[in-house]
Design a protein around this motif. Structure first.
Motif, mmCIF file in Angstrom:
data_model
loop_
_atom_site.group_PDB
_atom_site.id
_atom_site.type_symbol
_atom_site.label_atom_id
_atom_site.label_comp_id
_atom_site.label_asym_id
_atom_site.label_seq_id
_atom_site.Cartn_x
_atom_site.Cartn_y
_atom_site.Cartn_z
ATOM 1 N N GLN A 198 -0.890 3.615 3.640
ATOM 2 C CA GLN A 198 -1.364 2.985 4.874
ATOM 3 C C GLN A 198 -2.572 2.100 4.606
ATOM 4 O O GLN A 198 -2.720 1.024 5.191
ATOM 5 C CB GLN A 198 -1.688 4.064 5.910
ATOM 6 C CG GLN A 198 -0.461 4.769 6.459
ATOM 7 C CD GLN A 198 -0.792 6.049 7.196
ATOM 8 O OE1 GLN A 198 -1.965 6.368 7.430
ATOM 9 N NE2 GLN A 198 0.225 6.814 7.574
ATOM 10 N N GLN A 199 -3.452 2.552 3.706
ATOM 11 C CA GLN A 199 -4.610 1.738 3.340
ATOM 12 C C GLN A 199 -4.175 0.480 2.585
ATOM 13 O O GLN A 199 -4.720 -0.604 2.798
ATOM 14 C CB GLN A 199 -5.578 2.556 2.479
ATOM 15 C CG GLN A 199 -6.252 3.706 3.201
ATOM 16 C CD GLN A 199 -7.062 3.246 4.390
ATOM 17 O OE1 GLN A 199 -7.828 2.290 4.307
ATOM 18 N NE2 GLN A 199 -6.876 3.912 5.519
ATOM 19 N N ILE A 200 -3.196 0.620 1.718
ATOM 20 C CA ILE A 200 -2.698 -0.524 0.943
ATOM 21 C C ILE A 200 -2.085 -1.573 1.864
ATOM 22 O O ILE A 200 -2.186 -2.781 1.614
ATOM 23 C CB ILE A 200 -1.679 -0.052 -0.119
ATOM 24 C CG1 ILE A 200 -2.396 0.761 -1.203
ATOM 25 C CG2 ILE A 200 -0.927 -1.221 -0.737
ATOM 26 C CD1 ILE A 200 -1.464 1.416 -2.211
ATOM 27 N N SER A 201 -1.461 -1.129 2.958
ATOM 28 C CA SER A 201 -0.769 -2.058 3.852
ATOM 29 C C SER A 201 -1.700 -2.798 4.800
ATOM 30 O O SER A 201 -1.260 -3.711 5.498
ATOM 31 C CB SER A 201 0.282 -1.300 4.674
ATOM 32 O OG SER A 201 -0.325 -0.398 5.583
ATOM 33 N N PRO A 217 -6.300 -8.061 6.376
ATOM 34 C CA PRO A 217 -6.028 -8.600 5.035
ATOM 35 C C PRO A 217 -6.244 -7.548 3.946
ATOM 36 O O PRO A 217 -7.026 -6.621 4.133
ATOM 37 C CB PRO A 217 -7.042 -9.728 4.902
ATOM 38 C CG PRO A 217 -8.182 -9.303 5.768
ATOM 39 C CD PRO A 217 -7.564 -8.563 6.924
ATOM 40 N N ALA A 218 -5.544 -7.712 2.862
ATOM 41 C CA ALA A 218 -5.667 -6.767 1.747
ATOM 42 C C ALA A 218 -7.078 -6.837 1.185
ATOM 43 O O ALA A 218 -7.613 -7.904 0.930
ATOM 44 C CB ALA A 218 -4.650 -7.108 0.659
ATOM 45 N N ALA A 219 -7.699 -5.683 1.020
ATOM 46 C CA ALA A 219 -9.058 -5.611 0.479
ATOM 47 C C ALA A 219 -9.139 -4.454 -0.495
ATOM 48 O O ALA A 219 -8.452 -3.445 -0.345
ATOM 49 C CB ALA A 219 -10.079 -5.435 1.608
ATOM 50 N N LEU A 254 3.096 -6.066 -2.778
ATOM 51 C CA LEU A 254 1.848 -5.310 -2.734
ATOM 52 C C LEU A 254 1.694 -4.385 -3.939
ATOM 53 O O LEU A 254 0.609 -4.295 -4.529
ATOM 54 C CB LEU A 254 1.775 -4.475 -1.451
ATOM 55 C CG LEU A 254 1.485 -5.211 -0.146
ATOM 56 C CD1 LEU A 254 1.684 -4.284 1.048
ATOM 57 C CD2 LEU A 254 0.061 -5.763 -0.143
ATOM 58 N N LEU A 255 2.768 -3.692 -4.299
ATOM 59 C CA LEU A 255 2.688 -2.637 -5.303
ATOM 60 C C LEU A 255 3.114 -3.071 -6.693
ATOM 61 O O LEU A 255 2.704 -2.454 -7.683
ATOM 62 C CB LEU A 255 3.576 -1.452 -4.886
ATOM 63 C CG LEU A 255 3.312 -0.833 -3.514
ATOM 64 C CD1 LEU A 255 4.340 0.252 -3.230
ATOM 65 C CD2 LEU A 255 1.902 -0.276 -3.436
#
Length: 291
Positions: free
Chosen positions: A189-192, A195-197, A235-236
């Motif tokens: 959930q944090q990764i999603s 904006p990505a930080a 993302l991953l």
């Protein structure tokens, strides 16, 4: 001096206001990183602790450790955990915690006190086996913390060092919080977040989790990953994505690390990481902590 307190007679003669002021003096003294001997003198004086209902008592080692955690008073935390290894991790009074459980691990993660966390985990390893899981896997207040364990919080706050220390000392990566989320769900959930930080730290946490989670772990975010395949692959990375959703086995490196890390007992973690037969740059994290 800001921590000076005037004794005004027996407990019955102290006003509620004076007791509260005296209580705050101890908090200030820990905040100001005053010497351990001075703090212990203050802690054991009844005048320095006020509770609801006018009851006056001394601060317990458990409550003092919470103050030491908040203000990163490492010498005081070390003293409390060495001299009072069990009572320092006991349940504090209701004025410190709304739930009847010891919140020290979660507090260490919340404030990112990696060195104090390390000492707490060593103290937990010295407890009877039946008591260890109760500390390592304690679920926080359902109202305030959503039933999260310290491991959930390390994922939510993206604390790689705290995460690895907890995992290496035996914290379970399979427990669910009140919403049914595992620590892996919390991290995803944090990764999603957009904006990505702080993505590098988030992926480092994910890689650490890979070494400890069982291959057949059921997690609630799996279907979301499958439904939004391209987004999550971006993302991953493809390898992490395929491993998470079960489309490919773990890499040889992850498989080898799982085997190697299982050879390290919690009592020797993380010091034994240095003895793993791997180049330094392949080791999970460089945790240089005093034992």
């Amino acid at each position: 001096m800001p921590w000076s307190v005037r004794w005004v007679g027996g407990c019955g003669a102290q006003s509620q206001k004076q007791c509260k002021k005296s209580s705050f003096a101890f908090y200030q003294a820990v905040r100001d990183l005053l010497p351990v001997w001075f703090l212990e003198d203050m802690r054991t004086m009844e005048v320095f602790h006020w509770e609801d209902g006018g009851k006056v008592s001394v601060y317990s080692p458990s409550e003092a450790l919470l103050y030491a955690l908040v203000h990163d008073h490492q010498p005081y935390a070390r003293h409390l955990l060495t001299k009072f290894p069990q009572s320092a991790l006991a349940v504090p009074s209701q004025s410190f915690s709304c739930c009847q459980a010891a919140p020290h691990l979660a507090m260490a993660v919340r404030y990112n006190r990696v060195r104090v966390l390390f000492r707490i985990l060593k103290a937990i390893q010295a407890l009877p086996p039946s008591d260890r899981a109760g500390h390592l896997d304690r679920q926080g207040c359902s109202r305030v913390e959503g039933g999260k364990t310290a491991l959930h919080m390390a994922c939510e706050l993206v604390r790689p060092e705290c995460l690895l220390l907890l995992l290496g000392h035996g914290a379970s990566p399979c427990l669910q919080d009140s919403a049914g989320n595992t620590p892996l769900d919390t991290l995803l959930q944090q990764i999603s977040h957009v904006p990505a930080a702080n993505m590098r730290a988030k992926l480092l946490c994910l890689d650490c989790l890979f070494f400890f989670v069982p291959q057949d772990l059921k997690f609630t975010m799996k279907q979301q990953l499958l439904d939004n395949r391209q987004q999550w692959q971006d993302l991953l990375g493809e390898n992490r994505f395929q491993c998470l959703v079960g489309l490919a086995p773990p890499s040889l490196f992850v498989g080898a690390m799982r085997v190697l890390i299982r050879t390290i007992s919690p009592e020797h973690f993380p010091e034994a990481l240095d003895n793993l037969p791997l180049p330094h740059f392949l080791k999970p994290l460089d945790l240089k902590l005093e034992s």
